[in-house]
Design an enzyme around this catalytic site. Sequence first.
Site, PDB file in Angstrom:
ATOM      1  N   SER A 151       0.833  -1.210   0.000  1.00  0.00           N
ATOM      2  CA  SER A 151       0.000   0.000   0.000  1.00  0.00           C
ATOM      3  C   SER A 151       0.862   1.253   0.000  1.00  0.00           C
ATOM      4  O   SER A 151       1.718   1.422   0.867  1.00  0.00           O
ATOM      5  CB  SER A 151      -0.873   0.058   1.255  1.00  0.00           C
ATOM      6  OG  SER A 151      -1.862  -0.911   1.206  1.00  0.00           O
ATOM      7  N   HIS A 205      -3.580   1.083  -4.374  1.00  0.00           N
ATOM      8  CA  HIS A 205      -3.068  -0.052  -5.151  1.00  0.00           C
ATOM      9  C   HIS A 205      -3.505   0.117  -6.601  1.00  0.00           C
ATOM     10  O   HIS A 205      -4.698   0.089  -6.904  1.00  0.00           O
ATOM     11  CB  HIS A 205      -3.629  -1.374  -4.613  1.00  0.00           C
ATOM     12  CG  HIS A 205      -2.994  -1.848  -3.347  1.00  0.00           C
ATOM     13  ND1 HIS A 205      -1.875  -2.642  -3.337  1.00  0.00           N
ATOM     14  CD2 HIS A 205      -3.304  -1.644  -2.057  1.00  0.00           C
ATOM     15  CE1 HIS A 205      -1.541  -2.915  -2.087  1.00  0.00           C
ATOM     16  NE2 HIS A 205      -2.395  -2.316  -1.284  1.00  0.00           N
ATOM     17  N   HIS A 261      -5.896  -9.032  -1.203  1.00  0.00           N
ATOM     18  CA  HIS A 261      -5.986  -9.296   0.238  1.00  0.00           C
ATOM     19  C   HIS A 261      -7.191 -10.173   0.527  1.00  0.00           C
ATOM     20  O   HIS A 261      -8.189 -10.132  -0.186  1.00  0.00           O
ATOM     21  CB  HIS A 261      -6.150  -7.980   1.006  1.00  0.00           C
ATOM     22  CG  HIS A 261      -5.124  -6.946   0.692  1.00  0.00           C
ATOM     23  ND1 HIS A 261      -5.201  -6.125  -0.397  1.00  0.00           N
ATOM     24  CD2 HIS A 261      -3.981  -6.613   1.348  1.00  0.00           C
ATOM     25  CE1 HIS A 261      -4.148  -5.323  -0.416  1.00  0.00           C
ATOM     26  NE2 HIS A 261      -3.381  -5.599   0.626  1.00  0.00           N
ATOM     27  N   TYR A 318      -9.353  -9.656   2.770  1.00  0.00           N
ATOM     28  CA  TYR A 318     -10.545  -8.854   3.079  1.00  0.00           C
ATOM     29  C   TYR A 318     -11.273  -8.363   1.827  1.00  0.00           C
ATOM     30  O   TYR A 318     -12.378  -7.855   1.925  1.00  0.00           O
ATOM     31  CB  TYR A 318     -10.196  -7.672   3.995  1.00  0.00           C
ATOM     32  CG  TYR A 318      -9.209  -6.689   3.416  1.00  0.00           C
ATOM     33  CD1 TYR A 318      -9.598  -5.774   2.440  1.00  0.00           C
ATOM     34  CD2 TYR A 318      -7.885  -6.674   3.833  1.00  0.00           C
ATOM     35  CE1 TYR A 318      -8.699  -4.874   1.898  1.00  0.00           C
ATOM     36  CE2 TYR A 318      -6.978  -5.775   3.305  1.00  0.00           C
ATOM     37  CZ  TYR A 318      -7.386  -4.879   2.334  1.00  0.00           C
ATOM     38  OH  TYR A 318      -6.484  -4.001   1.801  1.00  0.00           O
ATOM     39  N   GLU A 319     -10.641  -8.491   0.660  1.00  0.00           N
ATOM     40  CA  GLU A 319     -11.348  -8.116  -0.567  1.00  0.00           C
ATOM     41  C   GLU A 319     -12.367  -9.186  -0.948  1.00  0.00           C
ATOM     42  O   GLU A 319     -13.173  -8.989  -1.856  1.00  0.00           O
ATOM     43  CB  GLU A 319     -10.349  -7.877  -1.701  1.00  0.00           C
ATOM     44  CG  GLU A 319      -9.503  -6.628  -1.459  1.00  0.00           C
ATOM     45  CD  GLU A 319      -8.409  -6.436  -2.494  1.00  0.00           C
ATOM     46  OE1 GLU A 319      -8.682  -5.841  -3.538  1.00  0.00           O
ATOM     47  OE2 GLU A 319      -7.277  -6.899  -2.243  1.00  0.00           O
ATOM     48  N   ALA A 361       2.729  -2.283   4.070  1.00  0.00           N
ATOM     49  CA  ALA A 361       2.561  -1.280   5.120  1.00  0.00           C
ATOM     50  C   ALA A 361       2.042  -2.032   6.338  1.00  0.00           C
ATOM     51  O   ALA A 361       1.173  -2.892   6.201  1.00  0.00           O
ATOM     52  CB  ALA A 361       1.557  -0.227   4.678  1.00  0.00           C
ATOM     53  N   MET A 373      -2.037  -7.056   6.837  1.00  0.00           N
ATOM     54  CA  MET A 373      -3.090  -7.876   6.226  1.00  0.00           C
ATOM     55  C   MET A 373      -2.641  -8.564   4.942  1.00  0.00           C
ATOM     56  O   MET A 373      -3.473  -8.888   4.089  1.00  0.00           O
ATOM     57  CB  MET A 373      -4.323  -6.996   5.952  1.00  0.00           C
ATOM     58  CG  MET A 373      -4.833  -6.240   7.184  1.00  0.00           C
ATOM     59  SD  MET A 373      -6.130  -5.078   6.771  1.00  0.00           S
ATOM     60  CE  MET A 373      -6.258  -4.129   8.301  1.00  0.00           C
ATOM     61  N   SER A 374      -1.339  -8.814   4.810  1.00  0.00           N
ATOM     62  CA  SER A 374      -0.862  -9.391   3.537  1.00  0.00           C
ATOM     63  C   SER A 374       0.410 -10.208   3.744  1.00  0.00           C
ATOM     64  O   SER A 374       0.756 -10.585   4.853  1.00  0.00           O
ATOM     65  CB  SER A 374      -0.586  -8.266   2.536  1.00  0.00           C
ATOM     66  OG  SER A 374       0.523  -7.491   2.958  1.00  0.00           O
ATOM     67  N   ASN A 434       2.217   3.253  11.070  1.00  0.00           N
ATOM     68  CA  ASN A 434       1.509   3.763  12.257  1.00  0.00           C
ATOM     69  C   ASN A 434       1.824   2.828  13.423  1.00  0.00           C
ATOM     70  O   ASN A 434       2.250   1.699  13.207  1.00  0.00           O
ATOM     71  CB  ASN A 434      -0.006   3.799  12.008  1.00  0.00           C
ATOM     72  CG  ASN A 434      -0.539   2.444  11.581  1.00  0.00           C
ATOM     73  OD1 ASN A 434      -0.273   1.982  10.471  1.00  0.00           O
ATOM     74  ND2 ASN A 434      -1.261   1.785  12.474  1.00  0.00           N
ATOM     75  N   HIS A 454      -6.392   4.472   7.132  1.00  0.00           N
ATOM     76  CA  HIS A 454      -5.710   4.175   5.869  1.00  0.00           C
ATOM     77  C   HIS A 454      -4.947   5.397   5.329  1.00  0.00           C
ATOM     78  O   HIS A 454      -3.909   5.241   4.685  1.00  0.00           O
ATOM     79  CB  HIS A 454      -6.738   3.680   4.851  1.00  0.00           C
ATOM     80  CG  HIS A 454      -6.143   3.099   3.598  1.00  0.00           C
ATOM     81  ND1 HIS A 454      -5.203   2.080   3.615  1.00  0.00           N
ATOM     82  CD2 HIS A 454      -6.347   3.391   2.291  1.00  0.00           C
ATOM     83  CE1 HIS A 454      -4.862   1.779   2.361  1.00  0.00           C
ATOM     84  NE2 HIS A 454      -5.549   2.562   1.543  1.00  0.00           N
TER      85      HIS A 454
HETATM   86 CL1  6GU Z   1      -2.452  -1.115  12.887  1.00  0.00          CL
HETATM   87  N1  6GU Z   1      -3.121  -3.239  11.568  1.00  0.00           N
HETATM   88  C1  6GU Z   1      -3.206  -3.981  10.491  1.00  0.00           C
HETATM   89  N2  6GU Z   1      -3.805  -5.163  10.595  1.00  0.00           N
HETATM   90  N3  6GU Z   1      -2.715  -3.634   9.290  1.00  0.00           N
HETATM   91  C2  6GU Z   1      -2.103  -2.456   9.207  1.00  0.00           C
HETATM   92  C3  6GU Z   1      -1.980  -1.621  10.298  1.00  0.00           C
HETATM   93  C4  6GU Z   1      -2.522  -2.055  11.495  1.00  0.00           C
HETATM   94  N4  6GU Z   1      -1.325  -0.513   9.887  1.00  0.00           N
HETATM   95  C5  6GU Z   1      -1.058  -0.676   8.583  1.00  0.00           C
HETATM   96  N5  6GU Z   1      -1.513  -1.847   8.170  1.00  0.00           N
END
Ligand code: 6GU
Length: 287
Positions: free
Chosen positions: A35, A66, A88, A90-91, A118, A221-222, A245, A259
């Site tokens: 991302s 993306h 992903h 979740y898609e 990310a 998530m990847s 973050n 995001h």
């Molecule tokens: Cl805090 N969690 C998840 N699952 N994915 C992220 C994230 C956090 N920050 C960027 N991608």
Amino acid sequence: PEANKSYTYEDCKATADWLLAQTDVRPTVGVVCGSGLGGLADMLKDQVAFNYKDIPDFPQSTVHGHAGRLVFGTMKGRPCVCMQGRFHLYEGYPIQKITLPIRIFKLLGVETVILTNAAGGLNQDFKVGDVMIIKDHLNMPGFAGNNPLSGPNDERFGVRFPCMSDAYDRELQQLAWDVGHELGYGEFLKEGVYCVVGGPSFETIAETRMLHKLGADAVGMSTAHEVIVARHCGMRVFALSLITNQAVMDYDSQEKANHEEVLETGKQRGKQLERLVSTMVTRIEHN
Ligand code: 6GU
């Protein structure tokens, strides 16, 4: 139905051959851009690019940040293929479809896969903007039975029960440290364990605390599914996380994961990440 469709060796081969017929590039390195990190693909020279929607059997990117292009070209003279945008859980795609491009990489002739993502920081020593060299992973969906290798095994890709204790190539990790130090990135280069969750909701405070206790340094998530599929078919793997973050671990915190913050950190650190990866690519040896 879609959810049960498995992508056979022949399906992957057909797509790979379709691509090879339209470009002279014979990539030995495959890169997956996370991302906000699609700039890596833009570095390729003499590009031949395909929109995902034009590639037979390919999923579509649905996430902002993306692009949805497969780009062939050369990175400082080395033939490469880049996924500008990944898929992903979740898609809503079946996990075999998310990882299909990795098998196509293999059939294109790729020997080394470089994955970027990310991620949220869990390790309290990490800062936003740090780059974490991934040395291992925790595959949470896998514990729940959602592993990309579930289903019939085709030995032409790999064995039924592949080893994962050597998933992240040690030499490539060392190369990242060497290149990182040469470029003066030592200050923000870290290493650690990446934990994959299904998303798309970010973690609750209790979930974040749990993952931290389990030994994860970053959460996203990847990537881990792609690593499993790449190792299954014998490619070398290097992966890194950009810490975009800090995952919230404290009930007093006013921080909220979002995001936009993820994409913004990508913009700030993107150029340095591109330099790190492209320099690594020029030094990767293939037999
Ligand atoms: Cl805090 N969690 C998840 N699952 N994915 C992220 C994230 C956090 N920050 C960027 N991608």
